[in-house]
Design a protein around this motif. Structure first.
Motif, mmCIF file in Angstrom:
data_model
loop_
_atom_site.group_PDB
_atom_site.id
_atom_site.type_symbol
_atom_site.label_atom_id
_atom_site.label_comp_id
_atom_site.label_asym_id
_atom_site.label_seq_id
_atom_site.Cartn_x
_atom_site.Cartn_y
_atom_site.Cartn_z
ATOM 1 N N ASP A 297 0.846 -1.197 0.000
ATOM 2 C CA ASP A 297 0.000 0.000 0.000
ATOM 3 C C ASP A 297 0.886 1.254 0.000
ATOM 4 O O ASP A 297 0.639 2.198 0.731
ATOM 5 C CB ASP A 297 -0.892 -0.041 1.252
ATOM 6 C CG ASP A 297 -1.987 0.999 1.199
ATOM 7 O OD1 ASP A 297 -2.292 1.481 0.089
ATOM 8 O OD2 ASP A 297 -2.515 1.350 2.272
ATOM 9 N N CYS A 298 1.929 1.220 -0.824
ATOM 10 C CA CYS A 298 2.935 2.271 -0.764
ATOM 11 C C CYS A 298 3.325 2.727 -2.172
ATOM 12 O O CYS A 298 3.743 1.928 -3.014
ATOM 13 C CB CYS A 298 4.171 1.732 -0.044
ATOM 14 S SG CYS A 298 5.530 2.897 -0.034
ATOM 15 N N VAL A 299 3.158 4.008 -2.417
ATOM 16 C CA VAL A 299 3.454 4.564 -3.736
ATOM 17 C C VAL A 299 4.961 4.486 -4.037
ATOM 18 O O VAL A 299 5.363 4.243 -5.178
ATOM 19 C CB VAL A 299 2.980 6.037 -3.780
ATOM 20 C CG1 VAL A 299 3.449 6.731 -5.031
ATOM 21 C CG2 VAL A 299 1.472 6.105 -3.660
ATOM 22 N N GLU A 321 12.835 -5.963 4.245
ATOM 23 C CA GLU A 321 13.261 -5.101 5.362
ATOM 24 C C GLU A 321 12.143 -4.150 5.786
ATOM 25 O O GLU A 321 12.020 -3.810 6.957
ATOM 26 C CB GLU A 321 14.525 -4.331 4.974
ATOM 27 C CG GLU A 321 15.721 -5.269 4.846
ATOM 28 C CD GLU A 321 17.006 -4.561 4.442
ATOM 29 O OE1 GLU A 321 16.958 -3.343 4.196
ATOM 30 O OE2 GLU A 321 18.046 -5.235 4.375
ATOM 31 N N CYS A 322 11.333 -3.736 4.822
ATOM 32 C CA CYS A 322 10.179 -2.883 5.148
ATOM 33 C C CYS A 322 9.227 -3.660 6.059
ATOM 34 O O CYS A 322 8.809 -3.189 7.115
ATOM 35 C CB CYS A 322 9.479 -2.462 3.856
ATOM 36 S SG CYS A 322 7.860 -1.742 4.113
ATOM 37 N N LYS A 323 8.921 -4.887 5.659
ATOM 38 C CA LYS A 323 7.958 -5.691 6.427
ATOM 39 C C LYS A 323 8.508 -6.082 7.802
ATOM 40 O O LYS A 323 7.762 -6.222 8.758
ATOM 41 C CB LYS A 323 7.572 -6.950 5.639
ATOM 42 C CG LYS A 323 6.550 -6.687 4.537
ATOM 43 C CD LYS A 323 6.329 -7.925 3.725
ATOM 44 C CE LYS A 323 4.991 -8.135 3.135
ATOM 45 N NZ LYS A 323 3.786 -7.665 3.619
ATOM 46 N N MET A 328 13.162 2.144 7.368
ATOM 47 C CA MET A 328 12.183 3.205 7.649
ATOM 48 C C MET A 328 11.891 3.987 6.364
ATOM 49 O O MET A 328 12.703 4.033 5.437
ATOM 50 C CB MET A 328 12.730 4.165 8.716
ATOM 51 C CG MET A 328 12.968 3.509 10.066
ATOM 52 S SD MET A 328 11.420 2.919 10.822
ATOM 53 C CE MET A 328 11.927 1.335 11.436
ATOM 54 N N CYS A 329 10.737 4.628 6.335
ATOM 55 C CA CYS A 329 10.291 5.288 5.102
ATOM 56 C C CYS A 329 11.233 6.422 4.676
ATOM 57 O O CYS A 329 11.423 6.635 3.482
ATOM 58 C CB CYS A 329 8.869 5.810 5.267
ATOM 59 S SG CYS A 329 7.692 4.459 5.478
ATOM 60 N N GLY A 330 11.797 7.140 5.647
ATOM 61 C CA GLY A 330 12.700 8.246 5.293
ATOM 62 C C GLY A 330 13.871 7.738 4.476
ATOM 63 O O GLY A 330 14.186 8.271 3.404
HETATM 64 FE FE1 SF4 Z 1 7.061 2.092 1.546
HETATM 65 FE FE2 SF4 Z 1 8.086 2.889 3.833
HETATM 66 FE FE3 SF4 Z 1 8.117 0.323 3.218
HETATM 67 FE FE4 SF4 Z 1 9.664 1.987 1.854
HETATM 68 S S1 SF4 Z 1 9.814 1.488 4.028
HETATM 69 S S2 SF4 Z 1 8.405 0.367 0.978
HETATM 70 S S3 SF4 Z 1 8.415 3.833 1.847
HETATM 71 S S4 SF4 Z 1 6.291 1.566 3.534
#
Ligand code: SF4
Length: 365
Positions: A297-299, A321-323, A328-330
């Protein structure tokens, strides 16, 4: 009904079940080097694509038809179509690119000359810069309004289509203008004309589209069957790709600049825009570290998936690593911003070069 002029959000699974579109993943093993969009499930469905695979494998003639409607600036979501055409070109296809100036006129009120200018300065320029080779007789780009073969064929095909059918498929009503009503027949002829004898037809033909265009495909396939004894048409195949989300999470649209990165953006603009993209991140860093993000769910993830990361391995690492909550998003946005800047630095140079060549590609017949 899927209305090709107004569809927004679509449930891809339901489409596959309800309209008889077949899952593309079942065919992947039959392609020697599938396009990343195929491998990654962005091209998710097809009709009769087996005959295209056969043509590719046996090095037989086949055609790809992919129209463009000049109506605004091209955004990065549109790049997907050109990427597919480049792949088909490498796989020996005959490529036909109708410029839908007739549709632009009837549906958007744009005059023919403005359509031509826009098609050359924006669309063809981008197609060239994205790597499509126009310096070969196996590619034909034409304005619908100047293609007499297509308009003659559309007129003949219209004989076996009635108003009730057009109403049922497209939702036309008593106040629909007749030019708009006729446009689907031109599109049908765009798709079928490479199969005429004068183009060494019949031959397998594929049309890569978003699922919102499926009504055109179904109508075209029906009409091909109705005229089988006259032209010996092979029912055209199609593939269906997902539509990329916009930066704000809804639809990416040229008419809503906040949702889109345009192919004419500078590297700095593109970089700034991607940093505004809606993420699938949690409300706090702590929460994200505990529960992980939602790349589905991430653009930002979509940008990487569709366009920015060629390496499947690197993409999987980001997702993992996101999951897990270790990315982190930054940081993820910084990685994406660097990739988007690199892409646009290179692409804007290619665009400048392409601008000088764009007006030489149109053909008339
Ligand atoms: Fe999206 Fe944040 Fe995951 Fe990157 S870390 S894929 S920006 S939700």
């Amino acid at each position: 009904m899927i209305d090709p002029w107004s569809s927004t959000s679509l449930d891809y699974e339901k489409l596959v079940q309800k309209f008889g579109i077949k899952p593309f993943k079942d065919l992947l093993d039959e392609l020697e080097a599938p396009h990343p969009l195929m491998r990654r499930g962005i091209i998710f469905g097809h009709r009769d694509y087996g005959r295209i695979i056969k043509a590719i494998r046996e090095k037989q003639d086949y055609a790809v038809v992919s129209g463009m409607m000049p109506s605004g600036k091209m955004h990065i979501g549109h790049k997907m179509i050109v990427d597919q055409l480049v792949w088909y070109q490498k796989n020996n296809a005959h490529i036909y690119i109708p410029i839908a100036d007739m549709e632009s006129y009837s549906a958007r009120g744009l005059d023919f000359e403005s359509s031509r200018q826009l098609a050359l300065s924006e669309y063809i320029t981008n197609y060239l810069a994205l790597g499509l080779d126009f310096n070969t007789p196996k590619i034909k780009v034409y304005l619908q309004s100047k293609n007499h073969t297509v308009s003659d064929l559309a007129y003949k095909l219209a004989k076996k289509v009635n108003f009730n059918e057009m109403k049922a498929i497209y939702g036309f009503n008593g106040s629909s203008n007749l030019a708009h009503l006729y446009v689907p027949l031109i599109q049908v002829a765009d798709i079928l004309h490479p199969q005429l004898e004068e183009f060494d037809g019949p031959k397998p033909t594929v049309v890569p589209v978003g699922p919102d265009q499926d009504p055109h495909i179904r109508l075209t396939r029906d009409i091909a069957d109705r005229f089988k004894s006259t032209y010996n048409f092979i029912s055209p195949s199609s593939t269906y790709h997902r539509l990329m989300a916009g930066l704000t999470g809804g639809k990416m649209s040229s008419s809503q600049p906040k949702t889109a990165i345009f192919l004419s953006d500078t590297p700095e603009e593109a970089e700034r825009k991607i940093k505004t993209g809606k993420t699938g991140g949690r409300e706090s860093l702590k929460d994200q570290a505990e529960r992980g993000g939602v790349p589905e769910d991430c653009v930002i993830y979509e940008m990487l998936l569709y366009h920015l990361l060629d390496s499947d391995e690197k993409l999987q690492k980001i997702k993992r690593e996101c999951k897990q909550g270790t990315l982190m998003c930054g940081e993820c946005k910084n990685i994406s911003a660097e990739l988007v800047r690199d892409f646009f630095q290179d692409f804007s140079k290619k665009r400048e070069k392409a601008k000088k060549m764009a007006d030489k590609v149109l053909v008339e017949y």
